[in-house]
Design an enzyme around this catalytic site. Structure first.
Site, mmCIF file in Angstrom:
data_model
loop_
_atom_site.group_PDB
_atom_site.id
_atom_site.type_symbol
_atom_site.label_atom_id
_atom_site.label_comp_id
_atom_site.label_asym_id
_atom_site.label_seq_id
_atom_site.Cartn_x
_atom_site.Cartn_y
_atom_site.Cartn_z
ATOM 1 N N GLU A 90 8.847 11.366 -24.708
ATOM 2 C CA GLU A 90 8.570 12.082 -23.845
ATOM 3 C C GLU A 90 7.407 12.032 -22.784
ATOM 4 O OE1 GLU A 90 9.930 16.037 -26.693
ATOM 5 O OE2 GLU A 90 8.233 16.012 -25.802
ATOM 6 N N CYS A 103 1.360 13.656 -18.569
ATOM 7 C CA CYS A 103 1.095 13.691 -19.904
ATOM 8 C C CYS A 103 1.813 12.677 -20.219
ATOM 9 C CB CYS A 103 1.329 14.935 -20.696
ATOM 10 S SG CYS A 103 0.839 14.936 -22.360
ATOM 11 N N CYS A 110 4.597 9.435 -34.632
ATOM 12 C CA CYS A 110 3.271 9.435 -34.764
ATOM 13 C C CYS A 110 3.095 9.484 -36.305
ATOM 14 C CB CYS A 110 2.662 10.824 -34.064
ATOM 15 S SG CYS A 110 1.028 10.732 -34.565
ATOM 16 N N CYS A 114 0.602 16.071 -38.153
ATOM 17 C CA CYS A 114 0.243 17.504 -38.036
ATOM 18 C C CYS A 114 1.153 18.316 -38.299
ATOM 19 C CB CYS A 114 -0.481 17.648 -36.654
ATOM 20 S SG CYS A 114 -1.795 16.170 -36.241
ATOM 21 N N CYS A 117 3.553 19.967 -35.224
ATOM 22 C CA CYS A 117 3.770 19.272 -34.232
ATOM 23 C C CYS A 117 5.199 18.457 -34.434
ATOM 24 C CB CYS A 117 2.941 18.111 -34.177
ATOM 25 S SG CYS A 117 3.399 16.709 -32.857
ATOM 26 N N GLY A 158 2.349 10.429 -30.178
ATOM 27 C CA GLY A 158 1.532 9.460 -30.907
ATOM 28 C C GLY A 158 -0.123 9.841 -30.718
ATOM 29 N N SER A 211 -8.810 16.624 -30.826
ATOM 30 C CA SER A 211 -8.021 17.714 -31.152
ATOM 31 C C SER A 211 -8.448 18.296 -32.618
ATOM 32 C CB SER A 211 -6.608 17.411 -31.332
ATOM 33 O OG SER A 211 -6.424 16.943 -29.983
ATOM 34 N N LEU A 212 -9.212 19.455 -32.513
ATOM 35 C CA LEU A 212 -9.835 20.060 -33.850
ATOM 36 C C LEU A 212 -9.093 21.078 -34.585
ATOM 37 C CD1 LEU A 212 -12.677 19.948 -35.305
ATOM 38 C CD2 LEU A 212 -13.389 21.930 -33.635
ATOM 39 N N HIS A 213 -8.585 21.988 -33.985
ATOM 40 C CA HIS A 213 -7.472 23.050 -34.519
ATOM 41 C C HIS A 213 -8.003 23.859 -35.532
ATOM 42 C CE1 HIS A 213 -5.083 20.814 -31.688
ATOM 43 N NE2 HIS A 213 -4.709 19.772 -32.486
ATOM 44 N N ASN A 288 2.836 26.664 -28.298
ATOM 45 C CA ASN A 288 4.095 26.944 -27.588
ATOM 46 C C ASN A 288 5.116 26.292 -28.311
ATOM 47 O OD1 ASN A 288 5.716 27.839 -25.613
ATOM 48 N ND2 ASN A 288 5.306 26.079 -24.215
ATOM 49 N N CYS A 332 4.659 19.179 -27.241
ATOM 50 C CA CYS A 332 4.932 17.516 -27.582
ATOM 51 C C CYS A 332 6.275 17.373 -28.607
ATOM 52 C CB CYS A 332 3.618 16.992 -28.355
ATOM 53 S SG CYS A 332 4.031 15.375 -29.066
HETATM 54 S S1 SF4 Z 1 -0.428 16.567 -32.690
HETATM 55 FE FE1 SF4 Z 1 -0.678 14.384 -32.042
HETATM 56 S S2 SF4 Z 1 -1.652 13.443 -33.669
HETATM 57 FE FE2 SF4 Z 1 -0.940 14.999 -34.547
HETATM 58 S S3 SF4 Z 1 1.230 14.461 -35.218
HETATM 59 FE FE3 SF4 Z 1 1.460 15.394 -33.223
HETATM 60 S S4 SF4 Z 1 1.503 13.542 -31.620
HETATM 61 FE FE4 SF4 Z 1 0.501 12.909 -33.756
#
Ligand code: SF4
Length: 356
Positions: A90, A103, A110, A114, A117, A158, A211-213, A288, A332
């Site tokens: 994408e 983006c 990936c 996470c 995701c 990714g 990306s901390l989260h 989202n 994503c």
């Molecule tokens: S948030 Fe980013 S690093 Fe984490 S699984 Fe998704 S694409 Fe990969």
């Protein structure tokens, strides 16, 4: 066949010289690919017919095709792009009032897994080549000629720092061949520490987004499995060293998941953690998802505001990402996943146009 996309002027010049042509033809070739964004050697009318024929025997231009798109009323367009081996990623076109961004993906799938995701559920299929990374920008810009894309964020599918050489090569082409400012090129990571260290040594004027989260290891272990290997203390240390070496501001990204990492205690812990970090800012992103089965929920606006206020009370600069394309599968990996679930790996253009 090999693609000429992804080669710089020097490499293109070597190719034309190797077939007995003057060096300036290399520059013409580079201009055609990166400035005029032609998608076929036949279209390069500045080159003699014989040279075009000769190049066409071995080379092509471009490395992806658009196989689907989803468009939101705010102008955001998510493209599904397919590469020569049939793999799909994408790429999102993001027009704002004062700039136009894109983006871009760095890998097919990936490996980071996470938990919030859609791409992470896929696992890693492969790294994208330099040509496949820059061609996302070239093809979308060719489809949107009236809006010059000035900002690139490597925040698509990714983990960019696991594909560092190709990512840096593609960004260098964007800066050197397409004239984009390094300062408008952003690379994100969930915290691959050895690669952050390598990037610091390169000392490029790009923007790093981490990306901390989550503000604690327990929670981050759950959301970002990489944290079990590279914990928050080590990550913060690597980020500080990056800032000291490059003197560049660093952004921490934080996706807000209702009831999971957006509680008052999380905001206080985050405020304390980031108050100690040099030259940093926090960017919050309310989760989202268009997927009704998603395990996580989007927080209410009032609670995202409260979260930001608490973190800011520790002296941390906090912004919230301007949200785009909420009605399309904007997070994503969601569009690709819904395409695969529907049983169609190929989605006809326009069929996915989102409702108003
Ligand atoms: S948030 Fe980013 S690093 Fe984490 S699984 Fe998704 S694409 Fe990969």
């Amino acid at each position: 066949m090999q693609t000429l996309t992804g080669l710089d002027t020097a490499a293109l010049t070597n190719i034309v010289k190797s077939i007995g042509q003057p060096a300036y033809r290399g520059k013409q070739l580079a201009d055609s690919i990166y400035t005029q964004r032609v998608r076929s050697i036949d279209e390069i009318t500045t080159l003699p017919v014989a040279l075009r024929q000769s190049l066409s025997e071995t080379y092509t231009i471009g490395s992806c095709t658009v196989i689907g798109k989803q468009e939101a009323v705010d102008g955001t367009i998510k493209y599904l792009l397919s590469f020569n081996d049939g793999e799909v990623v994408e790429t999102v076109f993001l027009p704002y009032e004062n700039r136009t961004s894109i983006c871009i993906s760095s890998q097919v799938g990936c490996p980071m897994g996470c938990s919030f995701c859609a791409t992470g559920t896929e696992g890693l299929v492969r790294n994208l080549t330099t040509a496949e990374i820059i061609d996302q920008l070239l093809i979308v810009q060719a489809l949107q000629p009236e809006k010059r894309i000035s900002h690139v964020v490597m925040m698509g599918m990714g983990e960019p720092l696991l594909n560092l050489p190709n990512v840096i090569e593609a960004l260098t082409l964007m800066a050197n061949e397409m004239g984009l400012s390094w300062r408008h090129l952003t690379v994100s990571t969930v915290g691959v520490i050895p690669a952050i260290e390598k990037l610091a040594q390169m000392d490029l004027p790009l923007t790093l987004a981490v990306s901390l989260h989550a503000p604690t290891d327990d929670l981050r272990d759950e959301l970002v499995p990489l944290n079990r290997k590279h914990n928050i203390a080590r990550l913060m240390q690597a980020c500080s060293e990056y800032v000291y070496q490059t003197n560049r501001r660093l952004t921490f990204e934080y996706v807000l998941l209702a009831g999971v990492n957006d509680r008052d205690e999380d905001a206080h812990a985050l405020g304390k953690l980031l108050a100690k970090q040099p030259l940093c800012a926090l960017n919050t992103i309310p989760y989202n998802s268009t997927d009704v089965e998603a395990a996580y929920k989007r927080p209410q606006s009032a609670s995202t505001r409260r979260f930001r206020d608490i973190v800011a009370s520790y002296g941390v600069t906090v912004t919230q990402r301007q949200e785009r394309g909420q009605k399309i599968a904007a997070a994503c990996g969601q569009l690709k996943r819904s395409a695969l679930r529907s049983g169609h790996s190929l989605i006809p253009l326009q069929m996915l146009k989102a409702d108003a």
